[in-house]
Design an enzyme around this catalytic site. Sequence first.
Site, PDB file in Angstrom:
ATOM      1  N   GLU A  95       1.026  -1.159   0.014  1.00 39.31           N
ATOM      2  CA  GLU A  95       0.008  -0.102  -0.073  1.00 39.31           C
ATOM      3  C   GLU A  95       1.069   1.248  -0.114  1.00 39.31           C
ATOM      4  O   GLU A  95       1.663   1.342   0.834  1.00 39.31           O
ATOM      5  CB  GLU A  95      -0.890  -0.028   0.984  1.00 39.31           C
ATOM      6  CG  GLU A  95      -1.959   1.151   1.363  1.00 39.31           C
ATOM      7  CD  GLU A  95      -2.412   1.290   2.480  1.00 39.31           C
ATOM      8  OE1 GLU A  95      -2.428   2.626   2.900  1.00 39.31           O
ATOM      9  OE2 GLU A  95      -2.738   0.573   3.371  1.00 39.31           O
ATOM     10  N   CYS A 147      -3.792   6.887   5.676  1.00 32.88           N
ATOM     11  CA  CYS A 147      -3.875   6.299   4.246  1.00 32.88           C
ATOM     12  C   CYS A 147      -4.887   6.936   3.537  1.00 32.88           C
ATOM     13  O   CYS A 147      -4.682   7.231   2.434  1.00 32.88           O
ATOM     14  CB  CYS A 147      -3.636   4.802   4.422  1.00 32.88           C
ATOM     15  SG  CYS A 147      -2.551   4.128   5.322  1.00 32.88           S
TER      16      CYS A 147
END
Length: 534
Positions: free
Chosen positions: A273, A310
Amino acid sequence: MTDATTATVPLTGASLLGSSDVQGSGAVIHGVDPRTGETLQPGYPLIGAAEVDSAASLAAEAFRSYRQTTPEQRARFLESIADNIAALGDVLTDRVIAETGIVRGRVVGETARTVNQLRLFAAVLREGNWHEARIDPAQPDRQPLPRVDIRLRKVPLGPVAVFGASNFPLAFSVAGGDTASALASGSPVIVKAHSSHPGTSELVGRAIRAAVAEHGLHEGVFSLLFGSGSSAGIALVRDPRVKAVGFTGSRTAGLALVEAAANRPEPIPVYAEMSSINPVFILPGALAAGAGALGAGWVGSVTTGVGQLCTSPGLVFVPEGDAASEFIAAAATAISGVENSPMLSTGIAAAFNAGADAVKRHPGVALVAEAADRGDIAACSIPQLYVTDAATFLADDRLQAEMFGPGSIVITVRDSAQMVEILERLEGQLTVTIHSDGAEPGAAELLETAELKAGRVLFNGWPTGVEVGHAMVHGGPFPATSNGATTSVGTLAIDRFLRPVSYQNAPAALLPAELQDENPLGIWRKHDGRLRHA
């Protein structure tokens, strides 16, 4: 728990190679309090290639027995890890705060999330659908050709390397979702701790190691290494005994791991990620109905966690006009009143400030508002709000760069059709947010585009905050992740560390339990294409 560090047992600064404490011989890293700049003790000497080799060797040895443990045995193991982490209490909380500057309430919440996702994967193991068991029974009389007996289940990949994240010292680090899902799959785990919270990593690592011992598992089921990402981290990914990688961090570091894994004699998957700006699109009807409230709510999401999540929304698109002006004014008022808070580290703060300065210098972008600078924080950042128009945004791809921190840009657009045009040109995202009643023109087309660009599409909310459950996807097309077909959050995360195997005409005595005719595990299986519980 007998091994985890408690208030009366000091941190050691050692890497945990199976059941052994090993002091590295390289440079020494320390945790640093981002609020004050204070260097925290102890120091953590970095390990090198020899220790990586030892950890990989132990993990490979452990895989032989660990993959044969029953789902119930692994479920109890995960629950013990959860219990051990919870038992650390204020010892863990205080260390996380000291190393990251994260406020106590969020640390307590992240601890609960970490513990609960371990318990969630224990429930997944007991439920059994993760096996994906399928049975196509033999049809010896089928014409023109008979069919043989074919049965399928999923098996673990093998040792997994997990890289701790900077922004989630618990939920995406040593015992985070990557570790929980890999251990649930039957794969041993080697964690490379993040250098910004080494004490936190040691505490959690000892909690995991204690559970390994409690359940009589091979010591190589878990190791924790303190090492350089560019040397020990790359060596770990290149080791032939490592079969998959879990990573959360920067695009630069993630792509380096992807390249290293792809260039091995045996390439392996890297679930990285990396980068997402999580755009928000506010359609005209929604904006007209509540521009002021939306502006304040958006700033609340931008500044949650000091913008270091995130899913922090880096861009918001609004139709130009009076309602847009009201939205911007409300957002400016909100961001001016945000209390300046420390970022996770001075390095992250410096990177944010450099990115913000680049946006500020852009000739087509205006700084509308910023918070006051307290001036007494070591890892200082100032929440900032910028405004530009669609033409400027479309003319310069640099405005798509992730600004990891409490800053975001409002882009005024002509109409919903231009929103679709812009979304089509954006990179892959973790999230896309749409504010709409669903009936107004443009909503359906925006959704059709959004589902091709992101792993999660939200309506009438804000992207910060990720529910850990069965239907959650925390992933998305590149560069949000290196593999957009997977998720790092939720129960589907276990699939990253499993692969299907078919057994053709296998003798009944050799069939694994999940494929035996009598179904001793009592799980749902696809029998000749239809789900059955018998």
